[in-house]
Design a protein around this motif. Structure first.
Motif, PDB file in Angstrom:
ATOM      1  N   LYS A   6      -0.092  17.776  -1.277  1.00 49.07           N
ATOM      2  CA  LYS A   6      -0.820  19.022  -1.052  1.00 49.07           C
ATOM      3  C   LYS A   6      -1.984  19.189  -2.033  1.00 49.07           C
ATOM      4  O   LYS A   6      -3.067  19.615  -1.648  1.00 49.07           O
ATOM      5  CB  LYS A   6       0.129  20.222  -1.199  1.00 49.07           C
ATOM      6  N   ASN A   7      -1.764  18.878  -3.314  1.00 50.58           N
ATOM      7  CA  ASN A   7      -2.777  19.131  -4.335  1.00 50.58           C
ATOM      8  C   ASN A   7      -3.666  17.931  -4.648  1.00 50.58           C
ATOM      9  O   ASN A   7      -4.867  18.091  -4.803  1.00 50.58           O
ATOM     10  CB  ASN A   7      -2.121  19.619  -5.630  1.00 50.58           C
ATOM     11  N   SER A   8      -3.082  16.775  -4.784  1.00 53.51           N
ATOM     12  CA  SER A   8      -3.843  15.576  -5.166  1.00 53.51           C
ATOM     13  C   SER A   8      -3.482  14.391  -4.273  1.00 53.51           C
ATOM     14  O   SER A   8      -2.870  13.421  -4.723  1.00 53.51           O
ATOM     15  CB  SER A   8      -3.564  15.216  -6.628  1.00 53.51           C
ATOM     16  N   PRO A   9      -3.857  14.449  -3.001  1.00 54.79           N
ATOM     17  CA  PRO A   9      -3.531  13.329  -2.116  1.00 54.79           C
ATOM     18  C   PRO A   9      -4.312  12.080  -2.518  1.00 54.79           C
ATOM     19  O   PRO A   9      -5.479  12.173  -2.928  1.00 54.79           O
ATOM     20  CB  PRO A   9      -3.948  13.835  -0.737  1.00 54.79           C
ATOM     21  N   HIS A  10      -3.642  10.947  -2.440  1.00 55.14           N
ATOM     22  CA  HIS A  10      -4.277   9.686  -2.819  1.00 55.14           C
ATOM     23  C   HIS A  10      -3.548   8.533  -2.149  1.00 55.14           C
ATOM     24  O   HIS A  10      -2.491   8.702  -1.550  1.00 55.14           O
ATOM     25  CB  HIS A  10      -4.267   9.521  -4.344  1.00 55.14           C
ATOM     26  N   TYR A  11      -4.127   7.360  -2.270  1.00 54.15           N
ATOM     27  CA  TYR A  11      -3.464   6.160  -1.779  1.00 54.15           C
ATOM     28  C   TYR A  11      -3.623   5.061  -2.818  1.00 54.15           C
ATOM     29  O   TYR A  11      -4.519   5.111  -3.650  1.00 54.15           O
ATOM     30  CB  TYR A  11      -3.967   5.745  -0.393  1.00 54.15           C
ATOM     31  N   HIS A  12      -2.711   4.106  -2.766  1.00 53.26           N
ATOM     32  CA  HIS A  12      -2.672   3.020  -3.740  1.00 53.26           C
ATOM     33  C   HIS A  12      -2.842   1.688  -3.021  1.00 53.26           C
ATOM     34  O   HIS A  12      -2.194   1.445  -2.009  1.00 53.26           O
ATOM     35  CB  HIS A  12      -1.298   2.920  -4.425  1.00 53.26           C
ATOM     36  N   TYR A  13      -3.674   0.846  -3.602  1.00 50.66           N
ATOM     37  CA  TYR A  13      -3.648  -0.562  -3.217  1.00 50.66           C
ATOM     38  C   TYR A  13      -2.614  -1.221  -4.095  1.00 50.66           C
ATOM     39  O   TYR A  13      -2.463  -0.880  -5.264  1.00 50.66           O
ATOM     40  CB  TYR A  13      -5.020  -1.210  -3.412  1.00 50.66           C
ATOM     41  N   GLY A  14      -1.886  -2.182  -3.550  1.00 52.62           N
ATOM     42  CA  GLY A  14      -0.717  -2.752  -4.206  1.00 52.62           C
ATOM     43  C   GLY A  14      -0.963  -3.479  -5.512  1.00 52.62           C
ATOM     44  O   GLY A  14      -2.084  -3.557  -6.006  1.00 52.62           O
ATOM     45  N   PRO A  15       0.098  -4.048  -6.055  1.00 52.47           N
ATOM     46  CA  PRO A  15       0.072  -4.665  -7.379  1.00 52.47           C
ATOM     47  C   PRO A  15      -0.967  -5.772  -7.540  1.00 52.47           C
ATOM     48  O   PRO A  15      -1.531  -5.924  -8.595  1.00 52.47           O
ATOM     49  CB  PRO A  15       1.479  -5.248  -7.541  1.00 52.47           C
ATOM     50  N   ARG A  16      -1.228  -6.545  -6.479  1.00 53.63           N
ATOM     51  CA  ARG A  16      -2.215  -7.620  -6.640  1.00 53.63           C
ATOM     52  C   ARG A  16      -3.608  -7.056  -6.873  1.00 53.63           C
ATOM     53  O   ARG A  16      -4.471  -7.734  -7.388  1.00 53.63           O
ATOM     54  CB  ARG A  16      -2.229  -8.522  -5.411  1.00 53.63           C
TER      55      ARG A  16
ATOM     56  N   LEU B  95       0.862  -1.185   0.000  1.00 53.28           N
ATOM     57  CA  LEU B  95       0.000   0.000   0.000  1.00 53.28           C
ATOM     58  C   LEU B  95       0.894   1.229   0.000  1.00 53.28           C
ATOM     59  O   LEU B  95       2.027   1.158   0.478  1.00 53.28           O
ATOM     60  CB  LEU B  95      -0.856   0.075   1.272  1.00 53.28           C
ATOM     61  N   THR B  96       0.370   2.340  -0.480  1.00 58.76           N
ATOM     62  CA  THR B  96       1.100   3.602  -0.373  1.00 58.76           C
ATOM     63  C   THR B  96       0.106   4.717  -0.120  1.00 58.76           C
ATOM     64  O   THR B  96      -0.958   4.753  -0.738  1.00 58.76           O
ATOM     65  CB  THR B  96       1.874   3.921  -1.665  1.00 58.76           C
ATOM     66  N   PHE B  97       0.469   5.597   0.776  1.00 58.13           N
ATOM     67  CA  PHE B  97      -0.318   6.790   1.066  1.00 58.13           C
ATOM     68  C   PHE B  97       0.507   7.984   0.603  1.00 58.13           C
ATOM     69  O   PHE B  97       1.548   8.280   1.182  1.00 58.13           O
ATOM     70  CB  PHE B  97      -0.596   6.904   2.569  1.00 58.13           C
ATOM     71  N   ASP B  98       0.064   8.643  -0.462  1.00 58.69           N
ATOM     72  CA  ASP B  98       0.735   9.832  -0.969  1.00 58.69           C
ATOM     73  C   ASP B  98      -0.008  11.050  -0.420  1.00 58.69           C
ATOM     74  O   ASP B  98      -1.036  11.459  -0.966  1.00 58.69           O
ATOM     75  CB  ASP B  98       0.757   9.838  -2.502  1.00 58.69           C
ATOM     76  N   CYS B  99       0.505  11.596   0.660  1.00 60.63           N
ATOM     77  CA  CYS B  99      -0.148  12.695   1.382  1.00 60.63           C
ATOM     78  C   CYS B  99       0.273  14.026   0.774  1.00 60.63           C
ATOM     79  O   CYS B  99       0.976  14.830   1.395  1.00 60.63           O
ATOM     80  CB  CYS B  99       0.206  12.609   2.868  1.00 60.63           C
TER      81      CYS B  99
END
Length: 164
Positions: free
Chosen positions: A84-94, A78-82
């Motif tokens: 300023k403009n477009s915060p988002h998070y990713h569920y992994g490759p699977r 998982l990744t949490f990209d916190c």
């Protein structure tokens, strides 16, 4: 006739070629984002957290990477990209790198949101959704709690340092 031919033909070499090609396609043909693993790595039992401050051309912010070992390779679960403009998070490759954007009207502080999600007990269900149930089941609440407190200190400190 075809069934007799197939039963009597040694296909082990073809099956090995198929396995190699399938692996190659799964690694190179999927839509994934590969980040650095982070400047600070915090061990939390079956997982690790990588923390970094990312400066992109049009955005910036703290990134929290949830890392785990899969078949001997370190994988970003998982990744949490916190940002300023477009915060988002990713569920992994699977989970085919699903990217979900945060509603900044509801949550103006994306770093605080991510830390609240992690500290609020949502990590296990998120790992399950990403396809990493083994990592979710192996989470040790006591170890995780201590590491999340350290993660909060590191991430908030990085954010403060980069936004003086």
């Amino acid at each position: 006739d075809f069934a007799k031919h197939v039963r009597s033909t040694d296909m082990s070499g073809d099956i090995e070629k198929l396995a190699q090609k399938s692996y190659q396609m799964s690694q190179g043909g999927r839509r994934t984002v590969i980040h650095d693993r982070g400047d600070v790595i915090l061990e939390a039992g079956s997982i690790k957290f990588g923390v970094e401050y990312r400066h992109l051309s049009a955005d910036e912010g703290v990134a929290i990477h949830v890392l785990g070992d899969v078949n001997g390779d370190e994988v970003e679960l998982l990744t949490f990209d916190c940002f300023k403009n477009s915060p988002h998070y990713h569920y992994g490759p699977r989970a085919r790198n699903q990217r979900l954007y945060l509603d900044t009207t509801a949550y103006p502080d994306s770093l605080r949101w991510a830390l609240n999600v992690l500290k609020g007990g949502k990590l296990g269900s998120m790992l399950n959704r990403a396809g990493y149930s083994g990592h979710a089941n192996a989470l040790n609440p006591a170890v995780l709690s201590d590491t999340l407190n350290e993660l909060e200190e590191v991430a908030v400190g990085m954010d403060r340092e980069n936004n003086k």
